[in-house]
Design a protein around this motif. Structure first.
Motif, PDB file in Angstrom:
ATOM      1  N   GLU A  39     -20.381  -3.830  35.677  1.00 28.11           N
ATOM      2  CA  GLU A  39     -21.963  -3.917  36.157  1.00 28.11           C
ATOM      3  C   GLU A  39     -22.694  -4.791  35.191  1.00 28.11           C
ATOM      4  OE1 GLU A  39     -23.964  -1.239  38.811  1.00 28.11           O
ATOM      5  OE2 GLU A  39     -21.985   0.202  38.564  1.00 28.11           O
ATOM      6  N   ALA A  50     -24.430  -8.466  35.713  1.00 27.40           N
ATOM      7  CA  ALA A  50     -25.948  -8.613  35.702  1.00 27.40           C
ATOM      8  C   ALA A  50     -26.128  -9.716  34.822  1.00 27.40           C
ATOM      9  CB  ALA A  50     -26.303  -7.082  35.076  1.00 27.40           C
ATOM     10  N   LYS A  75     -25.398  -8.639  41.117  1.00 29.15           N
ATOM     11  CA  LYS A  75     -26.079  -7.154  41.258  1.00 29.15           C
ATOM     12  C   LYS A  75     -24.879  -6.795  42.233  1.00 29.15           C
ATOM     13  CE  LYS A  75     -30.140  -4.535  41.370  1.00 29.15           C
ATOM     14  NZ  LYS A  75     -31.824  -4.661  41.846  1.00 29.15           N
ATOM     15  N   THR A 113     -20.671  -6.677  45.726  1.00 27.44           N
ATOM     16  CA  THR A 113     -21.710  -7.613  45.488  1.00 27.44           C
ATOM     17  C   THR A 113     -22.724  -7.584  46.691  1.00 27.44           C
ATOM     18  OG1 THR A 113     -20.376  -9.382  46.304  1.00 27.44           O
ATOM     19  CG2 THR A 113     -20.476  -8.924  43.763  1.00 27.44           C
ATOM     20  N   PRO A 149     -27.070   0.659  34.896  1.00 32.40           N
ATOM     21  CA  PRO A 149     -27.774  -0.310  35.794  1.00 32.40           C
ATOM     22  C   PRO A 149     -28.538   0.617  36.840  1.00 32.40           C
ATOM     23  CG  PRO A 149     -25.379  -0.309  35.869  1.00 32.40           C
ATOM     24  CD  PRO A 149     -25.709   0.790  34.901  1.00 32.40           C
ATOM     25  N   LYS A 193     -33.204  -8.631  38.800  1.00 28.93           N
ATOM     26  CA  LYS A 193     -31.869  -9.215  38.107  1.00 28.93           C
ATOM     27  C   LYS A 193     -32.309  -9.781  36.808  1.00 28.93           C
ATOM     28  CE  LYS A 193     -29.521 -10.360  42.352  1.00 28.93           C
ATOM     29  NZ  LYS A 193     -28.892 -11.660  43.182  1.00 28.93           N
ATOM     30  N   ALA A 211     -32.479  -7.085  34.237  1.00 32.93           N
ATOM     31  CA  ALA A 211     -31.191  -6.729  34.125  1.00 32.93           C
ATOM     32  C   ALA A 211     -30.633  -7.377  33.024  1.00 32.93           C
ATOM     33  CB  ALA A 211     -30.182  -6.426  35.166  1.00 32.93           C
TER      34      ALA A 211
END
Length: 380
Positions: free
Chosen positions: A91, A95, A100, A107, A138, A144, A147
């Protein structure tokens, strides 16, 4: 100089429902003011990809896969690398690339990835195992961008660089588009038209019943009844490959591009959609396969059939279609061509003019002809 490798096929299918719409009916379209049978380009592209994969005409590492299950694929590969229980690392790495995962582990949308890209992600995770394990857990509420910011910059840079196609032939051929990641988009080197019938069609209905094998003597009638729509049609199919674009998409690997073109010749002729085949078994190969190398511009010859073919007692519709295709090509190339078009073909109808290109004895011979001539044109 531009080089367009064009494919023109005439293919008659027995009663079938190869590609259906949301109501279950065979897809169709109005063309030239008449209803035509239609098989979508997406349907044939999938059939071509699957046929090439099954025939192993393209190396496994140069094939692609369309899936939402990237995490599952990576878990399988990382287990081989002795990296089990890799959920957190996967993950975090995805990212970093801008991808994601949803709560179900899939996905957000369907991805079209090269096998090389999947392997590269697995190697990235293997290499940065500890750093990825230490990344913040996460959070579905995080964007995004947020992340990515929580990861070491060098990992983000590596992850983003992985999504470059990694020489996947079908990704290079058919392209991909991710709206929120334009940097990884790939413009297709191959365009495939919707297949259209060369004549008018009408939908037909098959009323069917199923009998209960264990029914009692007093139980009369069918255990199930229903109906299926179908049609039967002679299709004109068209596709074109921009050879230079394909080479560019494959990072200037001309040999791999030639392998891809040869595989496409085979798969274009052999691929048949799977829709309702257990019911209809419409495994009918093309009656005509023509390949032409053009330089001025590509020419879709569907307008040969703007006025639909009408049946004649002494000629098959496939034969009439091939005759009309040849005549229309002569007109179009005469007006708009550069006089350098080169044809090769397979013809089961005997209707294609004998002085219009080189007749080939088999599909394999046609693929060899295309590969040889494209190699000469590219200077490979």
């Amino acid at each position: 100089m531009s080089l367009f490798v064009e494919f023109h096929l005439i293919q008659n299918f027995a009663p079938s429902n190869l590609n259906r719409d949301d109501t279950g009916a065979p897809k169709d379209a109005l063309f030239g003011g008449h209803r035509r049978a239609r098989v979508s380009s997406q349907c044939f592209k999938r059939a071509i990809r699957l046929n090439a994969a099954a025939a192993a005409t393209i190396p496994a590492q140069n094939q692609g896969v369309r899936t939402k299950k990237l995490k599952q694929l990576l878990e399988t590969r990382l287990t081989v690398l002795d990296r089990p229980e890799a959920g957190v690392q996967i993950e975090a790495a995805l990212a970093g690339a801008g991808l994601k995962l949803k709560e179900d582990g899939k996905t957000e949308y369907l991805l079209f990835l090269g096998q090389g890209e999947i392997e590269a992600f697995a190697q990235l995770i293997h290499k940065h195992w500890d750093a990825l394990a230490a990344a913040p857990a996460p959070d579905a509420k995080k964007s995004k961008k947020e992340a990515k910011a929580s990861l070491p910059p060098e990992i983000v840079k590596e992850a983003k660089a992985l999504l470059n196609g990694q020489k996947a032939v079908d990704v290079a051929m058919f392209g991909r588009m991710l709206a929120d990641m334009p940097g990884v988009n790939q413009d297709a080197a191959c365009q495939v038209a919707h297949a259209l019938s060369t004549h008018r069609v009408e939908r037909e209905f098959d009323y069917f019943t199923a009998v209960d094998d264990k029914g009692d003597a007093d139980e009369t009638g069918a255990g199930m009844i229903g109906q299926i729509e179908f049609n039967s049609a002679t299709f004109y199919r068209y596709a074109v490959i921009d050879a230079a674009k394909l080479v560019g998409n494959l990072h200037d690997d001309r040999e791999l591009a030639l392998i891809g073109i040869r595989a496409f010749v085979q798969a274009m002729a052999r691929a048949i959609p799977t829709g309702k085949q257990n019911t209809f078994a419409a495994h009918n190969p093309p009656s005509f396969v023509g390949v032409v190398l053009r330089h001025a511009s590509p020419f879709n010859l569907a307008n040969a059939f703007e006025r639909p073919i009408w049946p004649k007692a002494d000629k098959e519709i496939t034969t009439l279609s091939v005759e009309k295709l040849a005549k229309h090509d002569a007109q179009v190339s005469g007006f708009y061509g550069d006089g350098k078009d080169v044809w090769a073909y397979l013809d089961m109808t005997g209707a294609w003019p004998g002085d219009k290109g080189e007749v080939q004895p088999s599909l394999d011979a046609l693929a060899t002809w295309v590969e040889t001539h494209v190699r000469a044109e590219l200077g490979a």
